[in-house]
Enzyme design. Structure first.
Site, PDB file in Angstrom:
ATOM      1  N   GLU A 192       0.905  -1.089  -0.092  1.00 35.64           N
ATOM      2  CA  GLU A 192       0.127   0.120  -0.084  1.00 35.64           C
ATOM      3  C   GLU A 192       0.816   1.408   0.062  1.00 35.64           C
ATOM      4  O   GLU A 192       0.446   2.106  -0.638  1.00 35.64           O
ATOM      5  CB  GLU A 192      -1.069   0.210   1.295  1.00 35.64           C
ATOM      6  N   ARG A 201      -3.834  31.625 -20.341  1.00 37.30           N
ATOM      7  CA  ARG A 201      -4.535  32.595 -19.412  1.00 37.30           C
ATOM      8  C   ARG A 201      -3.517  33.922 -19.638  1.00 37.30           C
ATOM      9  O   ARG A 201      -2.158  33.759 -19.434  1.00 37.30           O
ATOM     10  CB  ARG A 201      -4.379  32.139 -18.111  1.00 37.30           C
ATOM     11  N   GLN A 204       7.449  34.701 -13.947  1.00 36.87           N
ATOM     12  CA  GLN A 204       8.414  33.902 -13.123  1.00 36.87           C
ATOM     13  C   GLN A 204       7.770  33.156 -11.949  1.00 36.87           C
ATOM     14  O   GLN A 204       7.934  32.175 -11.614  1.00 36.87           O
ATOM     15  CB  GLN A 204       9.679  34.375 -12.853  1.00 36.87           C
TER      16      GLN A 204
END
Length: 377
Positions: free
Chosen positions: A240, A266, A277
């Site tokens: 797991e 965008r 940046q």
């Protein structure tokens, strides 16, 4: 060291990715809806990836299993569904497949591996979370059967489970060496499953409390040997804490892809977000976290396949992958701004589903303890 995928591993990845994208997801938590999606996951092989072929599984090694799980996490945004299926595989099916006696394996594993039956791992209690030595659920021997008494909390899959893997104290004097693992049918008299919890994360993985009141379990349903429960649980955790967390590698990959696309499309202050940046460096850090987590996780799986793993290797992988998944999801919400909380994106859902990674399968603090011990501290 060879970092390339075999043709088979790449084929598995491509197949699971395509199937996972078709899975979609569901907001419904009804048993019927859960089972519909489980059937789709079973068709992709997710319910039996690491199960031996002779028991109805795919027979994949740890690396190939993790590769398939990563593809599922990248293709399917419903982490609750994937967690449900993978907890079933690694914490319920694998302990029986690896440690059950032949008759028990032949009886139970095939229908668990093909998704016909759903399994749930029942170890956590209200007073025994990280401290599994504090279990209060007991199993008292009476001839050819045991009587189970106690309560388990936060049992993932319990509301829809057919089989429960239950850890109970059979000899209190021996501490963790007195814990035994049982395969218990859901319809056993004295087994009561509570109402599903309302959860803010992994919502499509149903969970509930399970109580046991003089529930009779045949001695033939002991997984492994009496007193071997703690070792069996740790054995399941190696699967797991490594392979399951590959789903978060897939989620991080998807979030990075969406963030790159968003930053390029965008515009703010007259130029694309990517030109700033503060944005481009954030995405660079997201990529760095993904690749370091990927290296740790697959190195751990490689060691598992060679029988050379240590608790230190597994803890490093689990800790870094869990923390990276959370930070990557946080960064994605920052990049998408208010739109990350709209229904047009899965960003907020990815964040809520990443947060439990710090808790389940051993908390991040427990992993740090294991790392410290591995260093001799």
């Amino acid at each position: 060291m060879d970092f390339s995928w075999t043709d088979r591993q790449q084929a598995v990845y491509d197949s699971v990715l395509a199937g996972a994208r078709a899975l979609g997801g569901t907001a419904s938590r009804t048993p019927a809806a859960v089972r519909d999606h489980w059937r789709a996951c079973a068709e992709l092989g997710l319910t039996g990836l690491s199960v031996p072929e002779e028991l109805g599984g795919r027979g994949y090694d740890a690396v190939t299993t993790a590769r398939a799980v990563e593809a599922a996490g990248r293709g399917c945004p419903d982490m609750g569904l994937l967690f449900s299926v993978l907890a079933h595989l690694f914490a319920t099916v694998m302990p029986i497949a690896e440690h059950g006696h032949d008759a028990l394996r032949e009886e139970l594993v095939p229908r668990l591996a093909d998704g016909t039956a759903i399994g749930a791992n029942a170890i956590t209690e209200e007073g025994a979370g990280s401290d599994v030595t504090a279990l209060r659920t007991t199993a008292e021997r009476h001839g050819d059967h045991y009587l189970l008494n106690g309560a388990k909390s936060f049992v993932s899959n319990a509301p829809v489970a057919d089989l429960l893997l239950v850890y109970a104290v059979t000899d209190p004097a021996f501490g963790f060496l007195g814990v035994t693992c049982f395969a218990v049918d859901r319809d056993t008299p004295g087994v009561t499953v509570g109402d599903p919890f309302d959860k803010p994360a992994l919502t499509t993985c149903p969970a509930a409390t399970v109580t046991f009141t003089d529930a009779p379990v045949p001695a033939t349903r002991v997984v492994g040997r009496p007193g071997q429960g703690a070792a069996l649980f740790q054995s399941s955790m190696r699967w797991e804490r490594s392979c399951l967390f590959a789903a978060y590698l897939g989620q991080m990959s998807r979030l990075i892809e969406e963030s790159v696309q968003h930053a390029a499309a965008r515009e703010q202050f007259g130029q694309p977000l990517a030109a700033h940046q503060a944005v481009s460096h954030r995405i660079a850090d997201m990529k760095l976290r993904l690749e370091t987590a990927r290296l740790l996780l697959y190195r751990t799986c490689w060691l598992l396949d060679r029988g050379e793993h240590t608790p230190l290797d597994i803890a490093l992988s689990k800790l870094h992958t869990a923390e990276s998944a959370i930070q990557t999801a946080l960064d994605a919400t920052q990049l998408f701004g208010g739109s990350s909380f709209s229904t047009r994106t899965d960003i907020a859902r990815a964040l809520s589903d990443a947060l439990p990674a710090r808790t389940f399968s051993g908390t991040s603090d427990i992993q740090r303890e294991l790392i410290a011990k591995g260093l001799g501290l």
